[in-house]
Design an enzyme around this catalytic site. Structure first.
Site, PDB file in Angstrom:
ATOM      1  N   SER A  97       0.827  -1.201   0.000  1.00 19.83           N
ATOM      2  CA  SER A  97       0.000   0.000   0.000  1.00 19.83           C
ATOM      3  C   SER A  97       0.865   1.256   0.000  1.00 19.83           C
ATOM      4  CB  SER A  97      -0.953  -0.044   1.193  1.00 19.83           C
ATOM      5  OG  SER A  97      -1.931   0.958   1.121  1.00 19.83           O
ATOM      6  N   ASP A 220     -10.132  -3.847  -5.746  1.00 21.89           N
ATOM      7  CA  ASP A 220      -9.498  -3.182  -4.615  1.00 21.89           C
ATOM      8  C   ASP A 220     -10.189  -1.843  -4.399  1.00 21.89           C
ATOM      9  OD1 ASP A 220      -7.853  -1.885  -2.798  1.00 21.89           O
ATOM     10  OD2 ASP A 220      -5.985  -2.529  -3.729  1.00 21.89           O
ATOM     11  N   HIS A 248      -7.364  -5.268  -0.538  1.00 23.83           N
ATOM     12  CA  HIS A 248      -6.166  -4.451  -0.555  1.00 23.83           C
ATOM     13  C   HIS A 248      -4.999  -5.111   0.168  1.00 23.83           C
ATOM     14  CE1 HIS A 248      -4.205  -0.600  -1.210  1.00 23.83           C
ATOM     15  NE2 HIS A 248      -3.914  -0.487   0.074  1.00 23.83           N
TER      16      HIS A 248
END
Length: 278
Positions: A97, A220, A248
């Site tokens: 991320s 996502d 995610h």
């Protein structure tokens, strides 16, 4: 700052064995333990480095500074200081991320220490900048999310965790993520959240000359396929793999696939090829 101090500050762990060193950087609201699904296997033939950003996990909270960590560069400095303290070279830096971008910043600061990047569900900018870029969120949406952290921190964590994990995630994984959010000091979480959701690092992508694997989840809610495509397109040496996954946190929910893609990316055959993965 000496090696011992940095190890304690960032709760640095070194384990496994192998000529190649993989360093794993966790995402917002998480800690290093969430990499265990991938590292349990990779440690058999790789040296593994995991750590917690200051303020996360079991790091030294007293070292947290709202000034330093108001931008992603502060978190990148955590990484570069660990790399320097351990005297690491030719590291494969894997970021989840926001740590995809943090890792890129750190790698560009220390190109002699990092020779490959793996970005798991990255986003260089979460806001829409239409028509050129679709980050997925309007500013007011993210401001409301930050505001909810002040008004109802537990409610914020319980709302965000299932959204991040995706509909197909096991309940215990959603609970683990929610618990991680809740255990993070609210000031730390809010500071990290603002640095994550309101920063724009799109301009750095064309300047990153490090071979980079972009692992993109097919569904996502935080970073869409369009974002993954944008990132890989802008990176001079970006390779994109869109996985048939949802959520995610695919390093948790689909760890076998993530591990396989990392291994393929680092294979001698792929290293000798100039052909992007697709």
């Amino acid at each position: 700052m000496d090696e011992c101090t940095i190890r304690q500050r960032n709760n640095v762990k070194v384990f496994g064995s192998g000529e190649r060193t993989l360093m794993f950087a966790h995402g917002f609201g998480c800690d290093q333990t969430m990499w265990r699904y991938v590292t349990d296997s990779l440690q058999r033939d790789h040296t593994i480095i995991t750590f917690d950003y200051v303020g996360s996990g079991h790091s030294d909270l007293s070292a947290f500074s709202t000034h330093r960590y108001a931008t992603l560069e502060g978190y990148a400095t955590d990484i570069t200081e660990i790399l320097d303290a351990l005297e690491l070279d030719n590291v494969i830096l894997v970021g989840h991320s926001v740590s995809s971008v943090i890792g890129m910043i750190a790698a560009m600061k220390s190109p002699d220490r990092v020779n490959h990047l793996v970005m798991v569900c990255p986003s260089p900018y979460y806001l829409n900048d239409l028509p050129e870029y679709e980050g997925g969120f309007e500013r007011e949406d993210l401001e409301e999310l930050i505001d909810l952290m002040d008004k109802n921190y537990i409610g914020w964590a319980n709302y965000l965790a299932p959204l991040v994990m995706g509909g197909g995630a096991d309940t215990h994984m959603v609970e683990e993520l929610s618990g991680s959010f809740c255990s993070t000091d609210p000031l730390v979480a809010k500071t990290f959240a603002k640095a994550t959701f309101f920063s724009d690092h799109r301009s750095l992508l064309p300047n990153c000359q490090i071979p980079t694997l972009v692992l993109q989840s097919k569904i996502d809610s935080l970073a869409s396929v369009k974002v993954g495509e944008y990132v890989s397109r802008k990176l001079p040496k970006g390779l994109l793999r869109i996985l048939d996954t949802e959520g995610h946190c695919i390093h948790m929910t689909n760890h076998d696939e993530v591990e396989a893609e990392i291994r393929a990316f680092l294979s001698p055959k792929q290293a000798a090829s100039d052909t992007p993965l697709s």
